[in-house]
Design an enzyme around this catalytic site. Structure first.
Site, PDB file in Angstrom:
ATOM      1  N   SER A 144      31.851  34.239  33.256  1.00  0.00           N
ATOM      2  CA  SER A 144      30.747  35.079  32.790  1.00  0.00           C
ATOM      3  C   SER A 144      30.939  35.441  31.315  1.00  0.00           C
ATOM      4  O   SER A 144      30.032  35.968  30.691  1.00  0.00           O
ATOM      5  CB  SER A 144      30.683  36.356  33.634  1.00  0.00           C
ATOM      6  N   HIS A 186      45.736  35.201  32.008  1.00  0.00           N
ATOM      7  CA  HIS A 186      45.851  36.418  32.815  1.00  0.00           C
ATOM      8  C   HIS A 186      46.985  36.331  33.829  1.00  0.00           C
ATOM      9  O   HIS A 186      46.951  36.986  34.867  1.00  0.00           O
ATOM     10  CB  HIS A 186      44.512  36.723  33.503  1.00  0.00           C
ATOM     11  N   GLN A 211      41.506  31.756  32.800  1.00  0.00           N
ATOM     12  CA  GLN A 211      41.634  33.181  33.115  1.00  0.00           C
ATOM     13  C   GLN A 211      42.100  33.327  34.558  1.00  0.00           C
ATOM     14  O   GLN A 211      42.328  34.426  35.031  1.00  0.00           O
ATOM     15  CB  GLN A 211      40.281  33.877  32.975  1.00  0.00           C
ATOM     16  N   CYS A 257      59.882  42.537  39.337  1.00  0.00           N
ATOM     17  CA  CYS A 257      60.247  43.954  39.326  1.00  0.00           C
ATOM     18  C   CYS A 257      60.022  44.461  37.906  1.00  0.00           C
ATOM     19  O   CYS A 257      60.494  43.860  36.936  1.00  0.00           O
ATOM     20  CB  CYS A 257      61.713  44.121  39.721  1.00  0.00           C
TER      21      CYS A 257
HETATM   22  P1  NAD Z   1      33.629  36.430  36.634  1.00  0.00           P
HETATM   23  O1  NAD Z   1      33.702  36.795  38.066  1.00  0.00           O
HETATM   24  O2  NAD Z   1      33.331  37.467  35.627  1.00  0.00           O
HETATM   25  O3  NAD Z   1      32.526  35.287  36.402  1.00  0.00           O
HETATM   26  C1  NAD Z   1      32.494  34.116  37.123  1.00  0.00           C
HETATM   27  C2  NAD Z   1      31.247  33.353  36.696  1.00  0.00           C
HETATM   28  O4  NAD Z   1      31.263  32.115  37.366  1.00  0.00           O
HETATM   29  C3  NAD Z   1      29.928  34.042  37.050  1.00  0.00           C
HETATM   30  O5  NAD Z   1      29.087  34.094  35.903  1.00  0.00           O
HETATM   31  C4  NAD Z   1      29.317  33.135  38.139  1.00  0.00           C
HETATM   32  O6  NAD Z   1      27.914  33.004  38.020  1.00  0.00           O
HETATM   33  C5  NAD Z   1      29.967  31.817  37.844  1.00  0.00           C
HETATM   34  N1  NAD Z   1      30.176  30.975  39.021  1.00  0.00           N
HETATM   35  C6  NAD Z   1      30.551  31.332  40.261  1.00  0.00           C
HETATM   36  N2  NAD Z   1      30.711  30.247  41.036  1.00  0.00           N
HETATM   37  C7  NAD Z   1      30.413  29.182  40.259  1.00  0.00           C
HETATM   38  C8  NAD Z   1      30.401  27.787  40.474  1.00  0.00           C
HETATM   39  N3  NAD Z   1      30.735  27.259  41.644  1.00  0.00           N
HETATM   40  N4  NAD Z   1      30.056  26.967  39.451  1.00  0.00           N
HETATM   41  C9  NAD Z   1      29.707  27.473  38.227  1.00  0.00           C
HETATM   42  N5  NAD Z   1      29.693  28.798  37.966  1.00  0.00           N
HETATM   43  C10 NAD Z   1      30.062  29.642  38.958  1.00  0.00           C
HETATM   44  O7  NAD Z   1      34.981  35.687  36.320  1.00  0.00           O
HETATM   45  P2  NAD Z   1      35.764  35.480  34.970  1.00  0.00           P
HETATM   46  O8  NAD Z   1      34.814  35.226  33.845  1.00  0.00           O
HETATM   47  O9  NAD Z   1      36.830  34.517  35.261  1.00  0.00           O
HETATM   48  O10 NAD Z   1      36.460  36.882  34.670  1.00  0.00           O
HETATM   49  C11 NAD Z   1      36.906  37.755  35.624  1.00  0.00           C
HETATM   50  C12 NAD Z   1      38.408  37.911  35.781  1.00  0.00           C
HETATM   51  O11 NAD Z   1      38.636  37.621  37.124  1.00  0.00           O
HETATM   52  C13 NAD Z   1      39.305  36.996  35.050  1.00  0.00           C
HETATM   53  O12 NAD Z   1      40.145  37.806  34.339  1.00  0.00           O
HETATM   54  C14 NAD Z   1      40.145  36.289  36.131  1.00  0.00           C
HETATM   55  O13 NAD Z   1      41.508  36.502  35.804  1.00  0.00           O
HETATM   56  C15 NAD Z   1      39.897  37.039  37.385  1.00  0.00           C
HETATM   57  N6  NAD Z   1      39.711  36.304  38.652  1.00  0.00           N
HETATM   58  C16 NAD Z   1      40.390  35.175  38.914  1.00  0.00           C
HETATM   59  C17 NAD Z   1      40.177  34.503  40.123  1.00  0.00           C
HETATM   60  C18 NAD Z   1      40.959  33.253  40.386  1.00  0.00           C
HETATM   61  O14 NAD Z   1      42.080  33.115  39.929  1.00  0.00           O
HETATM   62  N7  NAD Z   1      40.383  32.289  41.110  1.00  0.00           N
HETATM   63  C19 NAD Z   1      39.259  34.988  41.040  1.00  0.00           C
HETATM   64  C20 NAD Z   1      38.589  36.191  40.751  1.00  0.00           C
HETATM   65  C21 NAD Z   1      38.814  36.829  39.536  1.00  0.00           C
END
Ligand code: NAD
Length: 254
Positions: free
Chosen positions: A198, A123, A103, A131
């Protein structure tokens, strides 16, 4: 935790087609905040401001979006893959990996050595911008230089159209090919490992259940409980980097 790591190791040994499914939590140890943890993006910005329909219809929304994007891009650009990304790349070299379904938009799996053709980005990606009118592509790096020169809302230099990073925003449709491929591969794998998600963002969060229903074993590695823990064969509440390095160590030694 040691027992669970041994179980995951045994499952990987018995499997031929492993899918790793990652969320923002796999990249927090690389310094990229997730959305929902304390200090995450949604404590600072209101997700409602970033709906696609608002972005395309309002200059004010685009300005807010690019302000957030300008800030979020810097840690993303400077981030380096961590032990979890590296472990996933190693699973590929060991011939175990069917694919990575992510994601994330941060390109860290590819930078850790996962083959781009094995990484399904559900995603989109934050490393390029398009554009919305003429589809001209830019690197995100180039657009960042415009933002840092105080351009508030970048416009296409070919046609004046609206520019948007190649990420999937709330309210925007999911990429068809990637989504279909993710569900198809999930139905055909023998082990599905979720790392750092999550499991609340749909439809991505349904992919692990698709795998489980089709007969795969399901492993969830996340710092805190997820909505799908009760469906999993093994759940490890721990840090992605630490857990995945141990899994690799066990795979090579125990
Ligand atoms: P989320 O923020 O909903 O959940 C992240 C989960 O990871 C949480 O439950 C948290 O407890 C857990 N977590 C955090 N650090 C951790 C670690 N070091 N080890 C194990 N678990 C850990 O993120 P999601 O489920 O990916 O969904 C949210 C959306 O956010 C996605 O669509 C994604 O595209 C986007 N997103 C992407 C990035 C990225 O590319 N790095 C960053 C932020 C959000």
């Amino acid at each position: 935790m040691e027992d669970s790591i041994q179980k995951v190791t045994d499952l990987i040994r018995r499997s031929q087609k492993v899918i790793v499914f990652t969320g923002a939590g796999v990249s927090t140890e690389s310094g990229i905040p997730d959305f929902r943890s304390p200090g995450g993006v949604w404590q600072k910005y209101n997700p409602e401001d970033f709906y696609y329909q608002k972005f395309i219809s309002s200059e004010e929304s685009r300005e807010k979006y690019w302000q957030m994007s300008r800030e979020f891009y810097e840690p993303l650009k400077n981030a380096r893959p961590n032990a979890a990304h590296e472990a996933v790349a190693e699973l590929e070299r060991m011939g175990k990996l069917d694919c990575v379904i992510t994601q994330n938009i941060d390109n860290l799996h590819q930078r850790a050595g996962s083959s781009p053709q094995k990484v399904i980005e559900l995603h989109g990606t934050a490393v390029s911008v398009s554009c919305l009118s003429c589809r001209k592509k830019y690197t995100r790096e180039e657009i960042q230089s415009w933002l840092l020169r105080d351009v508030k809302v970048p416009r296409c230099d070919a046609c004046g159209g609206i520019l948007k990073p190649d990420t999937v925003s709330f309210g925007q449709s999911m990429p068809v090919r990637e989504t279909e491929e993710a569900f198809h591969r999930a139905r055909n794998c023998d082990l599905f490992i979720v790392i750092g998600s999550s499991l609340v963002v749909q439809p991505a969060a349904s992919v692990p259940l698709e795998a489980k229903e089709a007969g795969a074993k399901l492993v969830i590695i996340n710092r805190e409980p997820t909505y799908h823990d009760s469906y999993a064969d093994v759940v490890i509440h721990g840090s992605a980097g630490e857990v995945m390095s141990k899994v690799l160590e066990y795979l090579k030694t125990k």
